[in-house]
Design an enzyme around this catalytic site. Sequence first.
Site, mmCIF file in Angstrom:
data_model
loop_
_atom_site.group_PDB
_atom_site.id
_atom_site.type_symbol
_atom_site.label_atom_id
_atom_site.label_comp_id
_atom_site.label_asym_id
_atom_site.label_seq_id
_atom_site.Cartn_x
_atom_site.Cartn_y
_atom_site.Cartn_z
ATOM 1 C CE LYS A 106 0.356 -7.904 1.421
ATOM 2 N NZ LYS A 106 -0.348 -6.679 0.688
ATOM 3 C CG HIS A 150 1.275 -2.784 8.964
ATOM 4 N ND1 HIS A 150 0.010 -3.381 8.967
ATOM 5 C CD2 HIS A 150 1.631 -2.385 7.649
ATOM 6 C CE1 HIS A 150 -0.517 -3.252 7.842
ATOM 7 N NE2 HIS A 150 0.418 -2.717 7.078
ATOM 8 C CB SER A 176 0.204 -12.202 1.448
ATOM 9 O OG SER A 176 -0.435 -11.032 0.981
ATOM 10 C CG PHE A 224 -10.093 -10.778 -4.593
ATOM 11 C CD1 PHE A 224 -9.133 -10.507 -3.841
ATOM 12 C CD2 PHE A 224 -9.951 -11.306 -5.885
ATOM 13 C CE1 PHE A 224 -7.991 -10.513 -4.138
ATOM 14 C CE2 PHE A 224 -8.714 -11.166 -6.375
ATOM 15 C CZ PHE A 224 -7.498 -10.888 -5.760
ATOM 16 C CG ASP A 225 -13.208 -10.919 -8.822
ATOM 17 O OD1 ASP A 225 -12.099 -11.385 -8.583
ATOM 18 O OD2 ASP A 225 -14.058 -11.963 -9.329
ATOM 19 C CG MET A 238 -12.015 -4.039 -2.625
ATOM 20 S SD MET A 238 -11.819 -4.408 -1.039
ATOM 21 C CE MET A 238 -9.756 -4.078 -0.861
HETATM 22 P P1 A3P Z 1 -2.697 -12.137 -1.153
HETATM 23 O O1 A3P Z 1 -1.477 -11.577 -1.300
HETATM 24 O O2 A3P Z 1 -2.872 -13.416 -0.521
HETATM 25 O O3 A3P Z 1 -3.870 -11.977 -2.498
HETATM 26 P P2 A3P Z 1 -3.245 -6.095 3.350
HETATM 27 O O4 A3P Z 1 -4.151 -5.322 2.943
HETATM 28 O O5 A3P Z 1 -3.102 -6.389 4.852
HETATM 29 O O6 A3P Z 1 -1.631 -5.695 2.719
HETATM 30 O O7 A3P Z 1 -3.498 -7.621 2.782
HETATM 31 C C1 A3P Z 1 -3.410 -7.886 1.505
HETATM 32 C C2 A3P Z 1 -3.903 -9.203 1.267
HETATM 33 O O8 A3P Z 1 -5.145 -9.175 1.576
HETATM 34 C C3 A3P Z 1 -3.634 -9.818 -0.169
HETATM 35 O O9 A3P Z 1 -3.594 -11.139 -0.021
HETATM 36 C C4 A3P Z 1 -4.946 -9.227 -0.593
HETATM 37 O O10 A3P Z 1 -5.450 -9.956 -2.098
HETATM 38 C C5 A3P Z 1 -6.041 -9.580 0.052
HETATM 39 N N1 A3P Z 1 -7.323 -8.818 0.091
HETATM 40 C C6 A3P Z 1 -7.421 -7.618 0.002
HETATM 41 N N2 A3P Z 1 -8.801 -7.433 -0.233
HETATM 42 C C7 A3P Z 1 -9.547 -8.540 -0.142
HETATM 43 C C8 A3P Z 1 -10.687 -9.066 -0.545
HETATM 44 N N3 A3P Z 1 -11.756 -8.285 -0.838
HETATM 45 N N4 A3P Z 1 -10.928 -10.366 -0.409
HETATM 46 C C9 A3P Z 1 -10.161 -11.026 -0.080
HETATM 47 N N5 A3P Z 1 -8.562 -10.995 -0.055
HETATM 48 C C10 A3P Z 1 -8.442 -9.641 -0.034
#
Ligand code: A3P
Length: 311
Positions: free
Chosen positions: A63, A125, A155, A247-248, A250
């Site tokens: 996360k 991980h 998260s 973010f949006d 993805m």
């Molecule tokens: P949140 O749960 O706080 O939203 P991982 O890929 O290591 O599992 O991490 C997932 C976390 O990274 C999630 O956090 C997810 O929303 C965030 N994340 C993934 N892509 C992102 C992006 N493009 N911008 C910001 N946060 C992102």
Amino acid sequence: MQSTEKKPAVVRMSDDPKKMEFTRSVLFDFHGVQMTKYFTENWEKIQNFQARPDDILIATYPKAGTTWVSVILDLLYFGKTAPERHTSIPIYERVPFLEITFPSMDSGVDLAENLATTPRLIKTHLPIQFVPKSFWEQNCKIVYVARNAKDNMVSYFHMDRMTLTQPDPGDWNTYLHRFMEGKVLFGSWYDHVNNWWKKKQTYSKLHYMFYEDMIEDTGREIDKLCFFLGLSPSAEEKNQIMYGVQFDNMKKNDMTNYSTFHVMDFKISTFMRKGKVGDWKNHFTVAQNEEFVEDYKKKMKDHTLQFRTEI
Ligand code: A3P
């Protein structure tokens, strides 16, 4: 005649997730780290994985922004020559998760071994002491991403709630204490980020990134990453990458939002959840924060490693 058809991953076993049954796994002590069967059953094969010198390992505590950085790397290397990857292949197949072994699904090791790309991008991980030795022997480049403990834990809590193969997270207060004690899958966040940080001092091919820096200025962090990798994308390529990894975007893209990964119940939470720095403030009570910070100071003695909990 032999079939050339690729074996589907378990996550695509059924179009209807309701038809699939999952069991939450149980944590146990594995060489001093809390693990579950899904990440230890294939241990010999994981440990004997043969890395190649041009493999790139993306290492994170769960996360911390693994998927974000995985997509960035995939687009940096293949976005120009094979842009269709981004809209047709789930990220967990483009960047296999080395230690995962789900029943009826290709193991992470198998997926990594069968990757046809150069370089091969591989996710892990694992705490540093568990990384297969061939990565060190081959002097592979490693990109490590770390995220501040409080947001990382929030998260992870939501991820554990919605991922039906993860250990049951329990309620928030119980989870908070379990996290502080390292009683979550892949063990202690504190050990993970610190031990990888220490390694950076002696292993020059390790690029240590912070989620908060990525949020603050994604372009700047992509530039640093490119410098480390020896890549020089054109301004146009960089703009395309920046757009693809917003973010949006993805969140909308089924190949990056994990909506095809049917061990997750999106009714409970989403994978692309908030993507913010500071969401911990919506979860911690004042008393929980005080307790957490007090404990944090005792565990985080290396003051060269600093995290930001707000930006
Ligand atoms: P949140 O749960 O706080 O939203 P991982 O890929 O290591 O599992 O991490 C997932 C976390 O990274 C999630 O956090 C997810 O929303 C965030 N994340 C993934 N892509 C992102 C992006 N493009 N911008 C910001 N946060 C992102």
